[in-house]
Design a protein around this motif. Structure first.
Motif, short mmCIF file in Angstrom:
data_model
loop_
_atom_site.label_atom_id
_atom_site.label_comp_id
_atom_site.label_asym_id
_atom_site.label_seq_id
_atom_site.Cartn_x
_atom_site.Cartn_y
_atom_site.Cartn_z
N VAL A 388 0.83 -1.21 0.00
CA VAL A 388 0.00 0.00 0.00
C VAL A 388 0.86 1.26 0.00
O VAL A 388 0.65 2.17 -0.80
N PHE A 389 1.83 1.34 0.91
CA PHE A 389 2.65 2.54 1.05
C PHE A 389 4.01 2.37 0.38
O PHE A 389 4.66 1.33 0.53
N ASP A 390 4.44 3.41 -0.33
CA ASP A 390 5.83 3.45 -0.76
C ASP A 390 6.73 3.82 0.42
O ASP A 390 7.80 3.26 0.61
N GLU A 391 6.27 4.79 1.21
CA GLU A 391 6.94 5.18 2.44
C GLU A 391 5.88 5.32 3.53
O GLU A 391 4.80 5.87 3.30
N LEU A 392 6.22 4.85 4.73
CA LEU A 392 5.25 4.91 5.81
C LEU A 392 5.14 6.34 6.33
O LEU A 392 6.14 7.05 6.46
N PRO A 393 3.93 6.80 6.63
CA PRO A 393 3.74 8.18 7.11
C PRO A 393 4.36 8.39 8.49
O PRO A 393 4.33 7.51 9.34
N GLU A 394 4.89 9.58 8.70
CA GLU A 394 5.57 9.88 9.95
C GLU A 394 4.61 10.06 11.11
O GLU A 394 5.01 9.95 12.28
N ASP A 395 3.35 10.34 10.83
CA ASP A 395 2.40 10.57 11.92
C ASP A 395 1.72 9.29 12.39
O ASP A 395 0.73 9.33 13.13
#
Length: 699
Positions: A388-395
């Motif tokens: 799903v994510f290319d990069e995981l969200p920081e929040d």
């Protein structure tokens, strides 16, 4: 409030505590003891039988059940940490990509079940949709998929289930768990991470998985291609458990097939299946349920209980027991045909036989389709296609959700008068009894259980070896030492008078073994495997005050295994019974003081009592003090400074933290704190009026 303690009293008892605590373990535990490794399974057997017999026993007709069902559902929500229920905020559902193979389309999406609590998912649907379709929420078990250090989520491991449903006319949402998903949170707080404070907080990852699942239903119902009135749930292993949670608490689920996700309390506690399960499999069992109670909350909606016959962590007999007991509820509804039991041959595995029956069950109850299943479930996509994510969200809060999911209690108003403090004390005691100590016996009289086993008279002291029944089968030791008066006294070599202040000391295992080395000097026949220490004996009687030694369950004669893994799962078994080790040790200390109270004059213990302990035993003593009228002084050495750093008690942080408990205790007893944590407690006292009466003995 009581005045500060006299400055000369505290140091005497703190010396006693140090004497009994500052040493290494003895080479051998006392040999005249009951085998604790035999007692603890006997206790678990007895307690589990009590809970099993009580499960659904008061339900005789449908009105009995329907009148209590809402209450039971609320109890389950509470035990999952969902009371109060979190706010149903904006989901922020986001599709990050789409892949297709043959007639199956997969939407790669995520949503936030609460701000920052991301749920990664793959939604499977037919390529062509002409009308709203039935939907299935597939909740994953522990299927780790990691390549080159990147976690792709257990949704990838179970993709063949989603593909089958899409190929057969369903929308299927496959969601990751907070562990082994694209975010790598934890299910193993008590299992291996030593996060025992999860119990203090009333936190279980089962609650997060249940919440994420019910929000996933929100996602499905918001879609135009989903019929909101035809939604089912299934999953196996951990996913089987989550199927139970969401089906039990959310009536929008119209058909459920939990696969290898439930068995009896007996299997978990007595047979030891708990050692094969992480924390996501369990609610914090405050209401002391057996698992048929969870199953009953699905009735009368269609429910298929599915399992294999050689599943070592969901044994066959426990699965059959759950089915037999929940069948009673389905019969009351006249809905026996909507309850199924499928047992196939095999171990704990995702077998085709288990899948086929689940597919047919959903067809029957969501599509009214009884035709034979003529397609098998196969994986269609490469691992990387489903990320799903290319990069995981920081929040993201997935990896830290255990810190905030269950709110801690806060004190809204600090009492300003003794009357307000007394009212707060009674209110907190009621809350603790209901939320933390519900596993205490409520019908056991202990007043007549104290038995004097042996009395020894020496020139330097009298020693009484006694025992009391705290809770069957635990018969625990009480040792009373009356030192002789000092040479300078008018009557040398006589026992201390009945009016002398009495030191009551709560022992842990290390202090028990040290005390035993001293007691072996006067009673070698009772401690044949202990090396006697005249120095320790001299230190015990040095105070010249009557001293009572209390060894709660798990200490001394009733000590259980020292193997760390075994001790971990013993603690987890207590939790499954709606108790904790520390909670029952507090009960043992309260019981000991109650038993002693009836024999004060006979045992020459009529003077004021000072209860004491060191480190974890100080925590036990503090909690015990608010349940006993016998204590006038409380001496605490190295007292932990928060619930998080203390032995675990169910839900205690939902009621109060240690500073508030300590403040409440000062309303009835004189309290002194010494040792390594005194400075931190002094700092807390500077800004906390509740601690204004605490004494600080010189170090």
């Amino acid at each position: 409030m009581r005045p500060l303690p006299l400055p000369g009293i505290a140091p005497i008892l703190f010396v006693v505590l140090l004497v009994l605590s500052t040493c290494s373990r003895a080479n051998d535990a006392p040999a005249d003891t009951t085998d604790g490794d035999q007692l603890v399974p006997e206790y678990f057997e007895q307690q589990t039988r009590l809970l099993a017999e009580r499960s659904l026993a008061d339900i005789e007709d449908l009105e009995d059940w329907t009148s209590k069902r809402a209450m039971y559902r609320q109890q389950l929500l509470d035990m999952l940490g969902l009371n109060p229920m979190p706010e149903r905020g904006e989901l922020h559902t986001t599709v990050t990509g789409e892949v297709r193979k043959d007639d199956v389309v997969v939407e790669k999406l995520h949503f936030q079940s609460m701000p920052g609590l991301y749920v990664t998912a793959n939604l499977y649907r037919p390529a062509k949709v002409d009308e709203p379709l039935p939907a299935v929420l597939y909740v994953c078990g522990h299927g780790r998929v990691v390549e080159d250090g990147i976690s792709y989520g257990n949704k990838v491991y179970y993709q063949h289930h989603g593909a089958w449903f899409a190929r057969n006319g369903y929308v299927c949402l496959v969601i990751d768990t907070i562990q082994l998903g694209e975010f790598e949170g934890t299910h193993h707080g008590t299992y291996r991470e030593k996060m025992w404070w999860w119990n203090n907080r009333g936190y279980t990852p089962a609650g997060v998985e249940a919440w994420n699942s019910t929000r996933a239903i929100d996602v499905l119902q918001a879609r135009v291609d989903v019929d909101p009135d035809r939604i089912g749930v299934t999953g196996r292993s951990g996913g089987g458990a989550y199927s139970w949670w969401v089906a039990a608490i959310d009536e929008r689920i119209q058909a459920a097939v939990p696969v290898a996700g439930i068995t009896s309390l007996h299997n978990h506690v007595v047979d030891g299946c708990v050692s094969g399960h992480c924390d996501c499999m369990y609610m914090v069992n405050r209401y002391r349920w057996d698992f048929p109670m969870v199953a009953a909350l699905v009735a009368p909606r269609p429910l298929l209980i599915s399992n294999s016959d050689r599943d070592s962590i969901f044994p066959l007999e426990g699965v059959v027991d759950v089915h037999a007991k929940v069948r009673k509820i389905y019969e009351l509804y006249g809905a026996e045909e909507d309850l199924g039991l499928q047992i196939t041959s095999g171990p704990h595995s995702d077998t085709q036989e288990l899948r086929i029956h689940a597919f047919r069950w959903m067809n029957r109850h969501l599509k009214k389709d009884e035709s034979l299943v003529d397609t098998v479930a196969t994986k269609l996509f490469d691992t990387k296609q489903l990320k799903v994510f290319d990069e995981l969200p920081e929040d993201e809060r997935v990896t830290t959700i255990h810190e905030t999911f269950v709110p801690k209690a806060t004190l809204e108003k600090t009492p300003s008068t003794p009357e307000e403090l007394a009212r707060l004390s009674e209110h907190r005691k009621e809350q603790l009894r209901e939320m933390t100590f519900a596993g205490w016996p409520d019908d056991v009289s202990i007043e007549q259980t104290l038995e004097v086993v042996e009395q020894l008279k020496r020139a330097d002291a009298e020693v009484t070896f006694a025992q009391y029944t705290s809770q069957d089968p635990y018969i625990l030791p009480l040792i009373v030492v009356h030192p002789a008066k000092a040479e300078s006294d008018t009557s040398p070599k006589e026992p201390a008078t009945a009016g002398s202040p009495v030191d009551v000391v709560v022992l842990d295992q290390a202090s028990w073994e040290r005390a035993a080395s001293g007691l072996a000097v006067v009673a070698p026949q009772r401690y044949p495997n202990v090396q006697p220490s005249q120095d320790v004996w001299n230190e015990i009687i040095e105070s010249r005050r009557p001293t009572v030694l209390i060894a709660p369950r798990g200490v001394g004669p009733t000590e259980w295994s020292r193997d760390e893994r075994e001790r971990t799962h013993i603690r987890r078994r207590f939790m499954l019974l709606g108790q904790t080790v520390a909670g029952m040790q507090i009960y043992d200390v309260v019981s000991a003081m109650e038993a002693l109270s009836g024999r004060r004059d006979e045992l020459a213990l009529a003077g004021p009592w000072t209860l004491s302990g060191k480190s974890d035993s100080a925590f036990i003593a503090l909690h015990a003090s608010i349940w006993s009228d016998s204590i006038t002084n409380l001496k605490l050495l190295d007292l932990p400074t928060s619930n998080r750093d203390s032995p675990d008690l169910l839900n205690v942080s939902r009621v109060l933290d240690l500073p508030e408990l300590l403040g409440i205790a000062t309303g009835d007893v004189e309290v002194s704190i010494g040792g390594s944590t005194q400075a931190e407690w002094r700092k807390k006292a500077e800004s906390n009026p509740l601690l204004s009466s605490v004494g600080w003995p010189a170090e």
